[in-house]
Design an enzyme around this catalytic site. Sequence first.
Site, mmCIF file in Angstrom:
data_model
loop_
_atom_site.group_PDB
_atom_site.id
_atom_site.type_symbol
_atom_site.label_atom_id
_atom_site.label_comp_id
_atom_site.label_asym_id
_atom_site.label_seq_id
_atom_site.Cartn_x
_atom_site.Cartn_y
_atom_site.Cartn_z
ATOM 1 N N LYS A 4 -0.061 3.369 -2.901
ATOM 2 C CA LYS A 4 -1.203 4.285 -2.929
ATOM 3 C C LYS A 4 -0.807 5.753 -3.066
ATOM 4 O O LYS A 4 -1.426 6.484 -3.844
ATOM 5 C CB LYS A 4 -2.067 4.072 -1.685
ATOM 6 N N SER A 61 0.798 -1.238 0.000
ATOM 7 C CA SER A 61 0.000 0.000 0.000
ATOM 8 C C SER A 61 0.823 1.277 0.000
ATOM 9 O O SER A 61 0.254 2.375 -0.092
ATOM 10 C CB SER A 61 -0.967 0.001 1.182
ATOM 11 N N TYR A 90 -10.573 2.441 5.363
ATOM 12 C CA TYR A 90 -9.552 1.988 4.420
ATOM 13 C C TYR A 90 -10.109 0.899 3.506
ATOM 14 O O TYR A 90 -10.853 0.025 3.960
ATOM 15 C CB TYR A 90 -8.376 1.451 5.231
#
Length: 416
Positions: free
Chosen positions: A91, A88, A198
Amino acid sequence: MPAISRRQFAKQFNAALLILGAQTRNSWGATTAGIDQTLRASLERHKIPMAVAMACTSSKTTYSGAFGKRDSSSGLDVHADSIFGIASMTKPVTSVAAMQLVEQGKLKLEEPASTYLPELGKLQVLHGFDPKTGQPILKPATKPVTLRTLLTHTSGFCYDTWFADMLRWEKETGNNFPLGTVAPLTPLMFEPGSRWQYGTSADWSGRLVETVSGLTLEQYFQKNMLEPLGMHDTSFLLPATKFDRLVAVSNRQPDGALKENPRTQPQPPKAFNGGGGLYSTASDYVRFMQMILRHGRGPKDQQILQPKTVDMMATNQIGSLSAGKLKTARPEISSDVDFHPGIKDGWGFGFLINSKGYDGGRSAGSLAWAGIWNTYFWIDPRKSMAGVIMMQFLPFADKEAVAVLGDFERAVYAAS
């Protein structure tokens, strides 16, 4: 005071510079040794076998340390250029890509994402489960998913790892989306904009970037960010020539031990995921963080983002909502997440933003996030400092890994 010649002045001035330089080098050597000592002791105390960590200012790397072995069978040391799955931590890169397209007028923050991705035009919202049959109760969404809600994780798309109703929906309907599935078309768990949670929002941001640009995420990232920033070891693809630098992944066992998985050559993904999937190095990610610290400028003064865009990304965009606190529904994948206990933090476009400073660490208004295999970073614009530490095991937010992160961060600030 007797007058001195210009030559004498220059000689004395240069001598003073040499003394100052020697003092600085001695001080620098001492501080890096202190961070080394802290990290080495912390990793040993928390029984984590391997990590690579770096710290930087906007213009230079101020610390680099590598500890442990690539894998237990080879006994090879890890190095600053060892390759990790950063999950992640992809991201924020996707968020930069989306904001580049916003700058160009090709995407708008408030425009319905269904303008470009029609499948997002008829989304439903989960309103609980029928008490008799257990089947999900779904109603049409009353608000559209927009790029703004995707970038801020307020879209309603959620990971089952940290949202029990999402996990139950999968079980009740027989749908199963393994970790890493790209942009699964699921119901929203709440109306867009109503809360922070999330999830797969960045997957959909990545799909928007691909659709609007006409490029795959790999192509877009390489052309518009990774190559200009000199991030030559960052990619969704890991060529066989770099496999020797890839570190092993481990899993925490019920008895607390870390069990290492055999290293295997990763296969190219079927789809590129804006929510995760990049391989990278600590030194490459330093380059990305430095770009943010420089308000969007690359190492050769090329403008990756406009300063006002970076400021927008680094500003809380979720109002009074609270971000960054997650209750696990799958403890084998993640522990509970709460990096700033007792404090309500915000979220920008791609970053967690702490509303108050950390004790002995980052300033209020710093930017941060992480990857599921316990890779972490923070960017402190107020002090023009940043740090990244990469470990490689599950579960995420493991208390031992978070403790090492804290020790590293405090050591970096103590040395500054």
